[in-house]
Design a protein around this motif. Structure first.
Motif, PDB file in Angstrom:
ATOM      1  N   VAL A 124       0.860  -1.184   0.000  1.00 21.71           N
ATOM      2  CA  VAL A 124       0.000   0.000   0.000  1.00 21.71           C
ATOM      3  C   VAL A 124       0.896   1.234   0.000  1.00 21.71           C
ATOM      4  N   PHE A 125       0.324   2.338  -0.420  1.00 17.17           N
ATOM      5  CA  PHE A 125       1.022   3.619  -0.279  1.00 17.17           C
ATOM      6  C   PHE A 125       0.484   4.281   0.980  1.00 17.17           C
ATOM      7  N   ARG A 126       1.301   4.286   2.001  1.00 16.10           N
ATOM      8  CA  ARG A 126       0.885   4.839   3.295  1.00 16.10           C
ATOM      9  C   ARG A 126       2.065   5.608   3.868  1.00 16.10           C
ATOM     10  N   ARG A 127       1.909   6.916   4.007  1.00 18.40           N
ATOM     11  CA  ARG A 127       2.981   7.712   4.593  1.00 18.40           C
ATOM     12  C   ARG A 127       3.114   7.368   6.077  1.00 18.40           C
ATOM     13  N   GLU A 128       4.333   7.427   6.547  1.00 17.76           N
ATOM     14  CA  GLU A 128       4.581   7.051   7.933  1.00 17.76           C
ATOM     15  C   GLU A 128       4.060   8.118   8.888  1.00 17.76           C
ATOM     16  N   GLY A 129       3.504   7.683  10.009  1.00 12.95           N
ATOM     17  CA  GLY A 129       3.006   8.600  11.023  1.00 12.95           C
ATOM     18  C   GLY A 129       1.972   7.931  11.898  1.00 12.95           C
ATOM     19  N   VAL A 130       1.844   8.415  13.116  1.00  9.85           N
ATOM     20  CA  VAL A 130       0.901   7.837  14.070  1.00  9.85           C
ATOM     21  C   VAL A 130      -0.517   7.894  13.522  1.00  9.85           C
ATOM     22  N   ALA A 131      -0.887   9.021  12.929  1.00  9.19           N
ATOM     23  CA  ALA A 131      -2.251   9.162  12.418  1.00  9.19           C
ATOM     24  C   ALA A 131      -2.546   8.175  11.294  1.00  9.19           C
ATOM     25  N   ASN A 132      -1.504   7.734  10.593  1.00 10.38           N
ATOM     26  CA  ASN A 132      -1.674   6.787   9.488  1.00 10.38           C
ATOM     27  C   ASN A 132      -1.505   5.340   9.918  1.00 10.38           C
ATOM     28  N   GLN A 133      -1.364   5.109  11.226  1.00 12.77           N
ATOM     29  CA  GLN A 133      -1.167   3.764  11.773  1.00 12.77           C
ATOM     30  C   GLN A 133       0.029   3.080  11.130  1.00 12.77           C
ATOM     31  N   SER A 134       1.080   3.870  10.926  1.00 10.75           N
ATOM     32  CA  SER A 134       2.310   3.363  10.314  1.00 10.75           C
ATOM     33  C   SER A 134       3.483   3.975  11.064  1.00 10.75           C
ATOM     34  N   GLN A 135       4.143   3.170  11.901  1.00  6.08           N
ATOM     35  CA  GLN A 135       5.215   3.682  12.740  1.00  6.08           C
ATOM     36  C   GLN A 135       6.421   2.768  12.671  1.00  6.08           C
ATOM     37  N   PHE A 136       7.592   3.369  12.489  1.00  6.84           N
ATOM     38  CA  PHE A 136       8.823   2.593  12.575  1.00  6.84           C
ATOM     39  C   PHE A 136       9.328   2.675  14.013  1.00  6.84           C
ATOM     40  N   GLU A 137       8.793   1.790  14.884  1.00  9.29           N
ATOM     41  CA  GLU A 137       9.266   1.659  16.259  1.00  9.29           C
ATOM     42  C   GLU A 137       9.460   3.020  16.915  1.00  9.29           C
TER      43      GLU A 137
END
Length: 608
Positions: free
Chosen positions: A335-348
């Motif tokens: 998927v194309f999902r920018r990293e960030g808490v609001a996007n439920q995408s976090q690198f640790e």
């Protein structure tokens, strides 16, 4: 097949997204630059020698091949990711690129492919320090290879594989400690190369693509991760029926970043557990370790509530096998999902994510599988979080998860503890099939009971309380039931503290929603009486002692509210029609103004 040739192509954030209908070919000396967007490629990517593909400012590539990769070329794709630790702690990685080769397909990665950016498109290769070096350095970027490890189908700390500069296969995860110092020589998109414990790494090589095989073994763990230069929907990977050789959870390493030591005995950390069926993350309980890497004492629990559904570029995690076989990473998870808490995408990251969402459905998310995310809830499955203080040293959090599709026995919606079977000094967990679980999932039924276990190697004090109701309001009460005393202890409105002798206590306690016997003397059998009159089709409540009744509710066995009446006062007699209700067993709940409660099963049937 038609080839599209890109010479000097600049794609920046104000332009539309690029979709390449067949191959993407970058000729020698040319480049593609993409900023804050994504590129979709239907077939392979061919990067000729000295041809480069720059992904910048959260840009990503989605490839649609349904078989193995056919990417080729001696050119490089370049994509950034920031680590989150200093030279004393580990990040868990999975490379999105392999070595640039003239052979089609995915290739191996080595840490020599890490680069330090010097401009928007230029980077210098990282310096690989001698094997004896302890500390990585931010400027110039220097990596200590003695901290690069893999973990492949193993169980114990001693099973970590020292990797250093050896090849790492596509789809294999690896650990690496960060760097010391800072690097403010370059700031891109508002982020320095290293502002301190946040080293920017430039992955350079041939982009990974297609089906990537991960071999797993029963009862063993394997370090893998997101192997693509795009985000992935972790739920899709964990719940894919084709990946039934894993248990449906991913484990993420968490640790105390204030510990600045290379000594194992100084580490404090543990594994959080993410369940792909429920989207519920159970944070790690931190433990101390001895010099051999064995857990010893409980350290602390920060209860970081990461949102893990969309794994960003470079993210590593552990999976656990339930059979010997292979699972696959596939382009359909991309998927194309920018990293960030609001996007439920976090690198640790240590940022806390709220359990409250203003909008319960996702916005449009570009993806390979064709999923309409606007019809997908962004909320996790309904659940209740319960915390247990472990002898005043740390907290274990467990979750009761409610999914209509879940069975009462084990399925992929249940999440085994990362510490199952470990020789821990203290712990609390759900008991399922004589194993230790941090998430227990089932269809909600107000009469259900959740067996919970406690273990402790010394006489210990536990304090248990409900931490939160998340996306769930089907019950007003939660109790810890002690079978040995036949007492129900309210853990929703108050913390229950108790002490138990050393041992493993797997059969004594349950979490319930109904208190079938109450120790409150006001309910001595004469205070309230609940009667179902099936001839008249009425539910009758006698209140001879004039209790002030706050609420009367009728529930079916699935916990669904049939009706609820409030602020009833202190009449001696109440009558409620049950006409038209299906023949079944129901639960009547009576709550008084002073919070006493009576629950009783009744049988409704037609008189014949």
């Amino acid at each position: 097949m038609r080839k599209l040739a890109f010479f000097i192509v600049v794609v920046c954030f104000m332009l539309s997204v690029v979709e390449v209908s067949a191959q993407l070919f970058v000729s020698s000396g040319s480049y593609v630059y993409v900023q804050n967007q994504y590129v979709t490629v239907t077939e392979e990517i061919n990067l000729a020698s000295n041809g480069n593909f720059f992904l910048r400012d959260e840009s990503q590539i989605l490839q649609r091949r349904t078989t193995t990769s056919n990417n080729i070329g001696l050119g490089n794709l370049s994509v950034f990711q920031e680590g989150t630790v200093n030279n004393f702690q580990y990040n868990y990685w999975c490379s999105p690129v392999g070595a640039a080769t003239a052979t089609a397909g995915n290739s191996t990665f080595t840490i020599n492919q890490f680069h330090r950016p010097t401009s928007l498109v230029n980077s210098n290769p990282a310096v690989i320090l001698p094997n004896s070096a302890l500390d990585g350095i931010a400027n110039p970027l220097s990596i200590a290879p003695r901290w690069v490890f893999r973990f492949l189908n193993n169980e114990f700390y001693t099973d970590w594989i020292l990797t250093r500069t050896n090849p790492i296969n596509a789809g294999e995860g690896f650990t690496m400690k960060g760097t010391s110092g800072t690097d403010n020589s370059l700031t891109l998109f508002g982020v320095q190369n290293n502002a301190g414990s946040a080293q920017r790494y430039d992955f350079r090589g041939k982009p990974n693509d297609g089906n990537i095989e991960i071999f797993v073994m029963n009862a063993k763990s394997t370090l893998t991760g997101n192997p693509y230069p795009s985000a992935i929907d972790l739920n899709s990977f964990l719940t894919d029926p084709l990946n039934n050789a894993i248990d449906g959870t991913a484990l993420f390493w968490e640790h105390d970043k204030s510990v600045n030591s290379h000594l194992i005995a100084q580490y404090r950390g543990g594994y959080g557990v993410y369940n792909g069926s429920s989207s519920v993350y159970t944070p790690a309980t931190f433990y101390n370790f001895d010099g051999a890497g064995n857990q010893t004492t409980v350290a602390s629990t920060p209860l970081n509530m990461y949102q893990r559904r969309f794994s960003p570029v470079g993210q590593g995690f552990l999976v656990r096998g339930v059979a010997n076989g292979s699972v696959f990473m596939r382009n359909t998870y991309r998927v194309f999902r920018r990293e960030g808490v609001a996007n439920q995408s976090q690198f640790e990251r240590n940022a806390l994510a709220s359990s409250e969402e203003n909008n319960s459905f996702y916005e449009h998310i570009p993806n390979v599988a064709g999923i309409d995310y606007t019809q997908v809830s962004k909320l996790p499955a309904p659940h209740i979080l319960v915390n247990a203080s472990l002898n005043e040293q740390a907290v274990r959090q467990i979750a009761m998860v409610f999914l209509p599709s879940s069975i009462d026995g084990l399925d992929k919606a249940d999440a085994k503890s990362a510490d199952d079977g470990g020789n821990l000094p203290f712990d609390m967990y759900f008991v399922l099939d004589n194993k230790e679980y941090v998430q227990s999932a089932t269809a909600f039924d107000i009469t259900k009971r959740f067996p919970v276990g406690f273990k402790n190697n010394t006489s210990s004090t536990f304090r248990v309380a409900v931490a939160d109701f998340v996306n769930f309001n089907e019950t007003e009460n939660v109790y810890l039931y002690d079978k040995s005393t036949n007492l129900y202890h309210d853990i929703k409105n108050a913390e229950y503290q108790f002490q138990i002798e050393p041992g493993v206590h797997n059969e004594r306690y349950e979490i319930t929603f109904l208190a079938e016997t109450l120790s409150n003397p006001k309910f001595d059998g004469n205070s309230l009486d609940v009667v179902q009159n099936n001839t008249a089709q009425n539910l009758i409540i006698h209140n001879p002692t004039a209790q002030n009744i706050k609420e009367v509710g009728l529930y079916d066995l699935n916990g669904k509210i049939i009706f609820r009446r409030t602020k009833l006062g202190s009449n001696e007699y109440y009558q409620f029609s049950t006409a038209g209700l299906s023949e079944s067993i129901y639960i009547v709940k009576v709550i008084t103004a002073d919070k006493n409660e009576l629950n009783k099963k009744i049988s409704i049937f037609q008189e014949r």
